[in-house]
Each structure stands twice: as C-alpha cells, then as structure tokens.
Design a protein around this motif. Structure first.
Motif, PDB file in Angstrom:
ATOM      1  N   VAL A 182       0.820  -1.218   0.000  1.00  0.00           N
ATOM      2  CA  VAL A 182       0.000   0.000   0.000  1.00  0.00           C
ATOM      3  C   VAL A 182       0.849   1.261   0.000  1.00  0.00           C
ATOM      4  N   GLY A 183       2.133   1.115   0.323  1.00  0.00           N
ATOM      5  CA  GLY A 183       3.024   2.269   0.267  1.00  0.00           C
ATOM      6  C   GLY A 183       3.638   2.486  -1.103  1.00  0.00           C
ATOM      7  N   ASP A 184       3.347   1.584  -2.035  1.00  0.00           N
ATOM      8  CA  ASP A 184       3.898   1.654  -3.386  1.00  0.00           C
ATOM      9  C   ASP A 184       2.971   2.473  -4.283  1.00  0.00           C
ATOM     10  N   GLU A 185       3.497   3.546  -4.868  1.00  0.00           N
ATOM     11  CA  GLU A 185       2.651   4.437  -5.669  1.00  0.00           C
ATOM     12  C   GLU A 185       2.129   3.752  -6.927  1.00  0.00           C
ATOM     13  N   ASP A 186       2.905   2.832  -7.493  1.00  0.00           N
ATOM     14  CA  ASP A 186       2.427   2.108  -8.672  1.00  0.00           C
ATOM     15  C   ASP A 186       1.192   1.283  -8.328  1.00  0.00           C
ATOM     16  N   PHE A 187       1.228   0.652  -7.155  1.00  0.00           N
ATOM     17  CA  PHE A 187       0.066  -0.128  -6.737  1.00  0.00           C
ATOM     18  C   PHE A 187      -1.131   0.785  -6.501  1.00  0.00           C
ATOM     19  N   ARG A 188      -0.903   1.924  -5.864  1.00  0.00           N
ATOM     20  CA  ARG A 188      -1.999   2.870  -5.624  1.00  0.00           C
ATOM     21  C   ARG A 188      -2.630   3.305  -6.945  1.00  0.00           C
ATOM     22  N   ALA A 189      -1.787   3.520  -7.947  1.00  0.00           N
ATOM     23  CA  ALA A 189      -2.297   3.929  -9.259  1.00  0.00           C
ATOM     24  C   ALA A 189      -3.166   2.827  -9.865  1.00  0.00           C
ATOM     25  N   ARG A 190      -2.777   1.577  -9.662  1.00  0.00           N
ATOM     26  CA  ARG A 190      -3.564   0.454 -10.173  1.00  0.00           C
ATOM     27  C   ARG A 190      -4.934   0.401  -9.497  1.00  0.00           C
ATOM     28  N   GLU A 270      -8.577  -8.919 -18.961  1.00  0.00           N
ATOM     29  CA  GLU A 270      -8.496  -7.463 -19.105  1.00  0.00           C
ATOM     30  C   GLU A 270      -8.860  -6.742 -17.814  1.00  0.00           C
ATOM     31  N   ALA A 271      -9.636  -7.386 -16.958  1.00  0.00           N
ATOM     32  CA  ALA A 271     -10.028  -6.769 -15.681  1.00  0.00           C
ATOM     33  C   ALA A 271      -9.266  -7.372 -14.510  1.00  0.00           C
ATOM     34  N   HIS A 272      -8.255  -8.149 -14.846  1.00  0.00           N
ATOM     35  CA  HIS A 272      -7.520  -8.868 -13.805  1.00  0.00           C
ATOM     36  C   HIS A 272      -6.163  -8.226 -13.586  1.00  0.00           C
ATOM     37  N   ASP A 273      -5.918  -7.709 -12.383  1.00  0.00           N
ATOM     38  CA  ASP A 273      -4.632  -7.130 -12.035  1.00  0.00           C
ATOM     39  C   ASP A 273      -4.039  -7.955 -10.898  1.00  0.00           C
ATOM     40  N   PRO A 274      -2.950  -8.667 -11.134  1.00  0.00           N
ATOM     41  CA  PRO A 274      -2.374  -9.558 -10.111  1.00  0.00           C
ATOM     42  C   PRO A 274      -2.056  -8.857  -8.797  1.00  0.00           C
ATOM     43  N   ARG A 275      -1.579  -7.609  -8.854  1.00  0.00           N
ATOM     44  CA  ARG A 275      -1.205  -6.920  -7.612  1.00  0.00           C
ATOM     45  C   ARG A 275      -2.440  -6.538  -6.800  1.00  0.00           C
ATOM     46  N   VAL A 276      -3.499  -6.168  -7.474  1.00  0.00           N
ATOM     47  CA  VAL A 276      -4.744  -5.860  -6.761  1.00  0.00           C
ATOM     48  C   VAL A 276      -5.310  -7.131  -6.149  1.00  0.00           C
ATOM     49  N   ASP A 277      -5.259  -8.219  -6.909  1.00  0.00           N
ATOM     50  CA  ASP A 277      -5.711  -9.498  -6.358  1.00  0.00           C
ATOM     51  C   ASP A 277      -4.877  -9.890  -5.148  1.00  0.00           C
ATOM     52  N   ARG A 278      -3.573  -9.614  -5.218  1.00  0.00           N
ATOM     53  CA  ARG A 278      -2.690  -9.945  -4.094  1.00  0.00           C
ATOM     54  C   ARG A 278      -3.076  -9.125  -2.862  1.00  0.00           C
ATOM     55  N   TYR A 279      -3.460  -7.886  -3.070  1.00  0.00           N
ATOM     56  CA  TYR A 279      -3.917  -7.053  -1.946  1.00  0.00           C
ATOM     57  C   TYR A 279      -5.056  -7.742  -1.208  1.00  0.00           C
TER      58      TYR A 279
END
Length: 312
Positions: A182-190, A270-279
């Motif tokens: 959650v501290g990663d800006e790339d993840f926040r952007a996703r 297309e709606a699947h983001d691995p990092r969001v799923d990992r969250y």
C-alpha cells in the motif's frame, strides 16, 4: 499469630519470605510501619502489619509501583480500580509479547534478512489505532482526489486489515507485505484506475455481450465455488467451468472447445490485475478470513479454471 502478638522484623521475614532489608526498606518508606518498638529499640509488628506486608508483596509481584501500592494501603484507591488499570496494562504487554513471538517465528522459518526483520518489528509494534490510520491514509491518498465508485471505496474500507492480538507467523508476514504494497505508488495507481473504471461504468466487452443475466449467474456460481473452497485447479472446478463455458458458447454462437476457453480467459484477464488481487489475498490472511462474502474477485478464479481446463 493472633491480634495481640508482636513479632520482630526477623520473624516477619520468616513468615513472608521477604528479606529483612526489604522489609526494613518498606518500613522506612512508611508502607509498613512498625506497631511499636522494644525497650532496646527493635521494631515490632502486629498482625495488621503482617497482613499489610503480605498484600504489599502480592501487589509488587503483580507489577504495581510503590506509589500506587501506598495509595491502596492508605485506602485512597480501591483494589478494584487498581486491578482494572493493571489488567489493562498487562493486556497491552501481552499483545506486545505475542506480536514479538510471531515476528520471531517468521524469522525462525528463515529467509529474512536484517532489514526485513527490522521492518517486521517496526510494523508489528504499531498500535491497532496506528495500523488503522495507516490503512486509512492509503485509502484517502488513493481514492480521495479522483472520481471513483463510492461502492468500491466502501468495499475497501469495509475490508480494512486488522492484525489480531495473537497473530500467526503467516499473518505477520502478510501484514508486512501488505504494508509495503500500500506504500507503493504504482500499486496505488492500479487501485485508482480500477476504481475509476468502475465509477465510469465501463464493462468488459464479454460482459456487455454476454448480458447481465449470464454475468450475474457466473458471479454467483464462482462465488459459491470459492465459498466451498473449491480450488480452480482441482477436479471439483470442472463441472462448474464446463457449465459456464457451454452457456457462454451458446450466447456467442461458438464451439465450447479449448480455443473458446482460451478466448474467454483472455477476455476476463483485461479486468484482472495480479497486484490488486494480491492485496485482497493479503487482507484475507491478515483478518483470518477464509472467504469474504461479496468482496471476492471472481475473475482470477474463473481465469485459472479456464486455463487449467484448457491444459488438462
């Protein structure tokens, strides 16, 4: 020893197990004053002094400071008030020890370098309120300045990760990974992009063409499978995915073969983001949830099942 008996400081020591010099210190401090003195000046104590000393020893063993004990002995504070305050303090100490134990278990499993160990210790030492504020800052910083779907933001808030008082080593490791994520800006952007997409009402092509009825049926069946702990790579997933593939093939006038399954998987990816799923996976682990009703991303399960069936 009866109410009329007087005993020396040495006798008090034998009866209580406390060293003579400790009793003398308590006596000089006014905590257990002598009842009287002998003709040659030795301190003598009665039954009340003995009981007072035994209570003092017990309270010290429970970790109370002398100033508080003095107020209890002088009846300025009730035992109930003091006990409640110290029980609360001990609860905090116990939680700290439990967290430290969990960190040590993670370290004992191996693979943690000194920097990771320091990070684990720092993050797990945060209070429950500080951990909640940490996640609140992430949510506000991610969604606060963009046009997002209120329902999506509410979903993230409803699933705020909350590390338990006695976490498992898996929960500690998940919390540390989650904090870094959650501290990663790339993840926040996703996360922000997904929320904006939902707010705009954008649907995948396959969702629009399949229709709301079939998509709702798909979400229901996949959710039921996940709630039943059906692994998407297991034989238990086969009848679920076979039924869905045939229903989609009928709508799209396609043959329900491997090629069609592969096409379906690519459409849903297309709606699947691995990092969001990992969250979400980490949130479930930290909170000790097996399944979170209504918060389950169904597409990752569906994609895995489609890919597995294709490779089988």
């Amino acid at each position: 020893m009866d109410a009329t008996t007087l005993c020396s400081i040495g006798e008090l020591s034998r009866r209580t197990g406390l060293p003579v010099r400790t009793i003398r210190f308590y006596s000089d401090a006014g905590l257990v004053a002598p009842t009287t003195r002998s003709p040659v000046g030795y301190r003598l104590y009665d039954l009340d002094a003995l009981l007072r000393l035994e209570l003092l020893r017990t309270l010290r063993e429970l970790g109370m400071d002398l100033a508080t004990i003095q107020r209890v002995l002088d009846r300025e504070l009730s035992m109930a008030e003091v006990a409640a305050a110290h029980a609360d303090a001990m609860d905090v100490q116990i939680r700290v020890l439990q967290l430290r134990r969990s960190v040590l278990r993670v370290v004992a499993r191996g693979g943690s370098d000194p920097e990771e160990i320091k990070l684990m210790h720092r993050l797990t030492q945060l209070s429950g309120e500080e951990r909640r504020r940490f996640i609140d800052d992430f949510i506000d910083g991610t969604f606060g300045t963009v046009d997002t779907d209120p329902a999506a933001v509410a979903m993230v808030r409803a699933a705020t990760p909350d590390l338990p008082d006695d976490p498992s080593s898996e929960q500690v490791a998940a919390w540390v990974e989650l904090a870094e994520l959650v501290g990663d800006e790339d993840f926040r952007a996703r996360m922000r992009r997904m929320a904006m997409r939902q707010a705009a009402g954008h649907k995948l092509d396959i969702e629009s063409e399949a229709g709301e009825e079939l998509m709702e049926f798909t979400r229901q069946k996949v959710t039921e499978a996940m709630e039943s702990s059906v692994d998407p790579l297991s034989n238990g997933a086969v009848p679920v995915i076979d039924d869905l593939v045939h229903r989609f093939a009928e709508v799209f006038a396609r043959t329900p073969d491997t090629e069609f399954r592969d096409w379906m998987a690519r459409q849903f990816e297309e709606a699947h983001d691995p990092r969001v799923d990992r969250y979400w996976q980490l949130v479930w682990i930290v909170n000790g949830w097996q399944v979170v009703p209504n918060l389950i991303p169904v597409y990752p399960w569906l994609i895995q099942a489609l890919r597995n069936d294709r490779d089988a």
